[in-house]
Design an enzyme around this catalytic site. Structure first.
Site, PDB file in Angstrom:
ATOM      1  N   TYR A  76       4.521 -26.624 -12.236  1.00 34.85           N
ATOM      2  CA  TYR A  76       5.221 -25.785 -13.205  1.00 34.85           C
ATOM      3  C   TYR A  76       6.595 -26.332 -13.561  1.00 34.85           C
ATOM      4  O   TYR A  76       6.997 -26.303 -14.722  1.00 34.85           O
ATOM      5  CB  TYR A  76       5.325 -24.351 -12.663  1.00 34.85           C
ATOM      6  N   LYS A 114       8.394 -21.590 -19.390  1.00 38.32           N
ATOM      7  CA  LYS A 114       9.316 -20.599 -19.952  1.00 38.32           C
ATOM      8  C   LYS A 114      10.096 -19.799 -18.916  1.00 38.32           C
ATOM      9  O   LYS A 114      11.145 -19.259 -19.222  1.00 38.32           O
ATOM     10  CB  LYS A 114       8.531 -19.616 -20.828  1.00 38.32           C
ATOM     11  N   ALA A 152       2.122   1.757  -3.472  1.00 35.75           N
ATOM     12  CA  ALA A 152       1.023   2.138  -4.363  1.00 35.75           C
ATOM     13  C   ALA A 152       0.649   3.604  -4.173  1.00 35.75           C
ATOM     14  O   ALA A 152       0.286   4.296  -5.134  1.00 35.75           O
ATOM     15  CB  ALA A 152      -0.183   1.245  -4.112  1.00 35.75           C
ATOM     16  N   ARG A 153       0.763   4.097  -2.965  1.00 33.27           N
ATOM     17  CA  ARG A 153       0.414   5.493  -2.683  1.00 33.27           C
ATOM     18  C   ARG A 153       1.418   6.479  -3.271  1.00 33.27           C
ATOM     19  O   ARG A 153       1.179   7.683  -3.293  1.00 33.27           O
ATOM     20  CB  ARG A 153       0.263   5.701  -1.180  1.00 33.27           C
ATOM     21  N   GLN A 157       4.205  -8.098  -1.620  1.00 27.25           N
ATOM     22  CA  GLN A 157       3.965  -9.169  -0.659  1.00 27.25           C
ATOM     23  C   GLN A 157       3.442 -10.399  -1.378  1.00 27.25           C
ATOM     24  O   GLN A 157       2.693 -10.288  -2.340  1.00 27.25           O
ATOM     25  CB  GLN A 157       3.002  -8.703   0.424  1.00 27.25           C
ATOM     26  N   SER A 200       0.815  -1.210   0.000  1.00 29.93           N
ATOM     27  CA  SER A 200       0.000   0.000   0.000  1.00 29.93           C
ATOM     28  C   SER A 200       0.853   1.266   0.000  1.00 29.93           C
ATOM     29  O   SER A 200       0.565   2.221  -0.728  1.00 29.93           O
ATOM     30  CB  SER A 200      -0.928  -0.013   1.218  1.00 29.93           C
ATOM     31  N   GLU A 228       6.304  -6.261 -13.062  1.00 30.93           N
ATOM     32  CA  GLU A 228       5.909  -5.443 -14.214  1.00 30.93           C
ATOM     33  C   GLU A 228       5.445  -4.092 -13.682  1.00 30.93           C
ATOM     34  O   GLU A 228       4.263  -3.844 -13.532  1.00 30.93           O
ATOM     35  CB  GLU A 228       4.789  -6.136 -14.981  1.00 30.93           C
TER      36      GLU A 228
END
EC number: 3.5.4.30
Length: 187
Positions: A159, A166, A103-104, A146, A100, A127
């Site tokens: 996987y 890949k 993101a802020r 996280q 968070s 990304e």
């Protein structure tokens, strides 16, 4: 079932989930904080089309560097790696979420690739995108996201057993390998 703090720490301590390097202080109530690595890859602005089936277009007009920090410009898309190598067994999957506080600042941690399959091992390619109107500096080693761990039934083909895995054992920020898919049913 989502693993909680003591279960996450116990699974890592017993080697059932691999996190390297592991810092117990990063265990949260329902997740594990992960840190930013020091490898960054980005596309230079240009009008050349990126064709996901043409490898050469995936790698042209890219820059990369290793460094202790990276300034993400407004609107810039950059691939980065996690500091931690993550190894999952065949009955635990994980999702990556942004923090968070990051993101802020306007930083999105992942576009859509937030799922980590059972059996995966490697660093996670982030990304990242800056939706702020100002550049944002991110530092190698800073908690950036996280991991949430989910216990599932054992999968038949994890996987690491898939012949087309890949990104298994990837290190560093890894450009799309979509070109390794075969075109099927295309008109």
């Amino acid at each position: 079932m989502i693993l909680v703090d003591w279960e996450i720490a116990d699974h890592i301590k017993r080697g059932y989930i691999g996190i390297d390097p592991f810092d117990p202080a990063l265990v949260q109530p329902n997740s594990l904080d992960i840190r930013l690595g020091n490898h960054f890859v980005w596309y230079e602005p240009c009008d050349d089309v990126i064709d996901p089936y043409q490898k050469e277009t995936l790698h042209t007009h890219t820059q990369e560097r290793k460094g202790s920090y990276f300034d993400i410009q407004p609107g810039q898309f950059v691939l980065a790696e996690t500091l931690e190598t993550v190894t999952l067994p065949d009955n635990i999957v994980s999702s990556i979420e942004g923090k968070s506080s990051v993101a802020r600042l306007g930083i999105a941690l992942h576009q859509t690739g937030g799922w980590i399959d059972a059996g995966f091992s490697g660093t996670i390619t982030l990304e990242m995108c800056n939706s702020n109107c100002r550049p944002v500096r991110v530092y190698a080693g800073m908690p950036i996201g996280q991991l949430v761990f989910y216990v599932t039934k054992r999968c038949e083909c994890p996987y690491d057993k898939k012949p087309d895995a890949k990104y298994q054992n990837q290190k560093n920020a890894t450009i799309s390998r979509y070109d390794r898919k075969m075109l099927k049913n295309v008109e």
